[in-house]
Structures are given as structure tokens and as C-alpha cells.
Motif scaffolding. Sequence first.
Motif, PDB file in Angstrom:
ATOM      1  N   THR A  36      -2.460   2.945   0.185  1.00 11.06           N
ATOM      2  CA  THR A  36      -1.133   2.290   0.927  1.00 11.06           C
ATOM      3  C   THR A  36      -1.359   1.021  -0.030  1.00 11.06           C
ATOM      4  N   THR A  37      -2.399  -0.191   0.470  1.00 12.92           N
ATOM      5  CA  THR A  37      -2.563  -1.414  -0.372  1.00 12.92           C
ATOM      6  C   THR A  37      -3.067  -1.316  -1.917  1.00 12.92           C
ATOM      7  N   LEU A  38      -3.885  -0.256  -2.826  1.00 11.31           N
ATOM      8  CA  LEU A  38      -3.532  -0.350  -4.165  1.00 11.31           C
ATOM      9  C   LEU A  38      -1.974   0.188  -4.676  1.00 11.31           C
ATOM     10  N   GLY A  39      -1.536   0.870  -4.182  1.00  7.53           N
ATOM     11  CA  GLY A  39       0.060   1.311  -4.654  1.00  7.53           C
ATOM     12  C   GLY A  39       1.209   0.169  -3.289  1.00  7.53           C
ATOM     13  N   LYS A  40       0.774  -0.375  -3.137  1.00  7.69           N
ATOM     14  CA  LYS A  40       1.631  -0.918  -2.069  1.00  7.69           C
ATOM     15  C   LYS A  40       2.873  -2.052  -3.224  1.00  7.69           C
ATOM     16  N   ASP A  41       2.469  -1.665  -4.713  1.00  4.44           N
ATOM     17  CA  ASP A  41       4.529  -1.658  -5.660  1.00  4.44           C
ATOM     18  C   ASP A  41       4.953  -0.768  -6.349  1.00  4.44           C
ATOM     19  N   VAL A  42       4.580   0.386  -6.233  1.00  2.87           N
ATOM     20  CA  VAL A  42       4.900   2.231  -6.486  1.00  2.87           C
ATOM     21  C   VAL A  42       5.612   1.585  -6.005  1.00  2.87           C
ATOM     22  N   LYS A  43       7.154   1.791  -6.687  1.00  6.64           N
ATOM     23  CA  LYS A  43       8.159   2.277  -5.676  1.00  6.64           C
ATOM     24  C   LYS A  43       8.457   4.129  -5.765  1.00  6.64           C
ATOM     25  N   ALA A  47      11.298   3.409  -2.011  1.00  8.55           N
ATOM     26  CA  ALA A  47      10.254   2.287  -1.122  1.00  8.55           C
ATOM     27  C   ALA A  47       9.138   2.758  -1.882  1.00  8.55           C
ATOM     28  N   ALA A  48       7.640   2.088  -1.631  1.00  8.10           N
ATOM     29  CA  ALA A  48       5.941   2.402  -1.636  1.00  8.10           C
ATOM     30  C   ALA A  48       5.955   4.104  -1.261  1.00  8.10           C
ATOM     31  N   THR A  49       5.138   5.573  -1.853  1.00  5.79           N
ATOM     32  CA  THR A  49       5.149   6.041  -1.501  1.00  5.79           C
ATOM     33  C   THR A  49       3.865   6.799  -1.913  1.00  5.79           C
ATOM     34  N   PRO A  50       3.190   6.097  -1.116  1.00  8.01           N
ATOM     35  CA  PRO A  50       1.851   5.961  -0.933  1.00  8.01           C
ATOM     36  C   PRO A  50       0.805   7.402  -0.477  1.00  8.01           C
ATOM     37  N   LYS A  92     -12.319  13.391 -13.119  1.00  8.85           N
ATOM     38  CA  LYS A  92     -12.022  13.021 -14.956  1.00  8.85           C
ATOM     39  C   LYS A  92     -11.515  14.049 -14.599  1.00  8.85           C
ATOM     40  N   ALA A  93     -11.029  14.848 -14.990  1.00 11.02           N
ATOM     41  CA  ALA A  93     -10.639  15.924 -15.729  1.00 11.02           C
ATOM     42  C   ALA A  93      -8.764  15.877 -14.653  1.00 11.02           C
ATOM     43  N   ALA A  94      -9.341  15.448 -13.483  1.00 15.51           N
ATOM     44  CA  ALA A  94      -7.399  14.715 -12.920  1.00 15.51           C
ATOM     45  C   ALA A  94      -6.992  13.959 -13.295  1.00 15.51           C
ATOM     46  N   GLN A  95      -8.274  12.709 -12.856  1.00 17.70           N
ATOM     47  CA  GLN A  95      -7.292  11.465 -13.832  1.00 17.70           C
ATOM     48  C   GLN A  95      -7.231  12.238 -15.142  1.00 17.70           C
ATOM     49  N   ASP A  96      -6.649  13.444 -16.591  1.00 16.83           N
ATOM     50  CA  ASP A  96      -6.693  13.224 -17.529  1.00 16.83           C
ATOM     51  C   ASP A  96      -5.175  13.725 -17.392  1.00 16.83           C
ATOM     52  N   LEU A  97      -5.261  14.825 -16.388  1.00 13.69           N
ATOM     53  CA  LEU A  97      -3.845  15.634 -16.339  1.00 13.69           C
ATOM     54  C   LEU A  97      -2.530  14.950 -16.802  1.00 13.69           C
ATOM     55  N   ALA A 111       6.605   8.235  -8.611  1.00 14.84           N
ATOM     56  CA  ALA A 111       5.664   6.907  -8.232  1.00 14.84           C
ATOM     57  C   ALA A 111       4.207   7.871  -7.737  1.00 14.84           C
ATOM     58  N   ILE A 112       4.529   9.095  -6.670  1.00 15.62           N
ATOM     59  CA  ILE A 112       3.257   9.656  -6.456  1.00 15.62           C
ATOM     60  C   ILE A 112       2.538   9.873  -7.451  1.00 15.62           C
ATOM     61  N   LYS A 113       3.029  10.032  -8.526  1.00 15.05           N
ATOM     62  CA  LYS A 113       1.621  10.736  -9.956  1.00 15.05           C
ATOM     63  C   LYS A 113       1.040   8.895 -10.399  1.00 15.05           C
ATOM     64  N   GLU A 114       1.580   8.066 -10.088  1.00 16.37           N
ATOM     65  CA  GLU A 114       1.201   6.357 -10.299  1.00 16.37           C
ATOM     66  C   GLU A 114      -0.337   5.961  -9.162  1.00 16.37           C
ATOM     67  N   ASN A 115       0.487   6.206  -8.150  1.00 18.63           N
ATOM     68  CA  ASN A 115       0.240   6.824  -6.682  1.00 18.63           C
ATOM     69  C   ASN A 115      -1.724   7.522  -6.872  1.00 18.63           C
ATOM     70  N   VAL A 116      -1.497   8.470  -7.311  1.00 21.87           N
ATOM     71  CA  VAL A 116      -2.241   9.352  -7.497  1.00 21.87           C
ATOM     72  C   VAL A 116      -4.069   9.096  -8.346  1.00 21.87           C
ATOM     73  N   LYS A 117      -2.814   8.890  -9.628  1.00 19.38           N
ATOM     74  CA  LYS A 117      -3.383   7.527 -10.808  1.00 19.38           C
ATOM     75  C   LYS A 117      -4.509   6.825 -10.651  1.00 19.38           C
ATOM     76  N   LEU A 118      -3.739   5.169  -8.931  1.00 20.06           N
ATOM     77  CA  LEU A 118      -4.378   4.690  -9.030  1.00 20.06           C
ATOM     78  C   LEU A 118      -5.784   5.287  -7.461  1.00 20.06           C
ATOM     79  N   GLY A 119      -5.289   5.755  -7.451  1.00 15.09           N
ATOM     80  CA  GLY A 119      -6.630   6.221  -6.270  1.00 15.09           C
ATOM     81  C   GLY A 119      -7.282   7.185  -7.158  1.00 15.09           C
ATOM     82  N   LEU A 120      -7.503   7.981  -7.549  1.00 12.76           N
ATOM     83  CA  LEU A 120      -8.989   8.457  -8.753  1.00 12.76           C
ATOM     84  C   LEU A 120      -9.695   7.634  -9.602  1.00 12.76           C
TER      85      LEU A 120
END
Length: 129
Positions: A36-43, A47-50, A92-97, A111-120
Motif C-alpha cells: 500500500t505504501t510502497l506502491g502508492k504511486d503505481v496506478k 488508481a493504486a492497486t496494492p 529470486k525466481a519470482a523476482q525474475d519472472l 500495476a499488479i506486476k509492478e506492486n509484486v516486484k516492489l514487494g519482493l
Amino acid sequence: MKKLILLALIALGAQTAAAQDVMTKQKDGSFVVNTTTLGKDVKGYKAATPVEITIKSDKVVKVEALENREGPKYMNMVRKGIMDKWNGLKVKAAQDLNVDAVSGATYTSNAIKENVKLGLKYYSEHKKK
């Protein structure tokens, strides 16, 4: 001057609290990362999609969409199309997926993919070994 110092301390405390809210360790040893806070600008489209990512033993257990303003039809397409792609993978594999976006829900997917990337990434940088 005292007011300035007090405001700085309050701001620092708020940042620390926000950082603690990003990742929590559960009783079973798993970690839950909330973007939610990491990806607050990922729309997405609207809107945001945490997301919330559950990780145990350095493997992704599940990725769940959190409350957002995307259309239900498009979020359902994304849930069915990509949300389980990271499940069972080592971090590591999930980050590279490289996950393809869902046709018809591209903005939401990206947006979901970017949030997953940020979270990982956050998990990798802040987990305690």
C-alpha cells in the motif's frame, strides 16, 4: 526551533511506523508484505492497486489484491489470469519472472506486476536471516 525538532521527530516516527506496516512476520514464520505504501504511486486504470504477498521459507505462498478502485470485471480478469503465477516460486525466481499482462486489463495487470516486484524487492532487502 523546538517546534521544528518536534515536527522532524514526528515525521521520522511516522516513516518508521509506515515501514513496519510494509512487512510483518507471522507466528508461523511467514512474512506478509503489504505494498500500500510502497506502491502508492503505481496506478492501474483508475488508481493504486496494492497487493499483499505472503512469503514462507523464502517462497511465495500467495499474492492477493488489496482494496482498490479498479473495475471488478478487470480485477477478476487479473485475479484469474496472473495472481497465482508467483505462487510456489523462490523469491529470486519470482523476482525474475516475466508475467504477461491480461489482455483487456493491461493497466491493472501492469500495476499488479509492478506492486509484486516492489514487494519482493522490499522483502529481499529487509528480511532478517
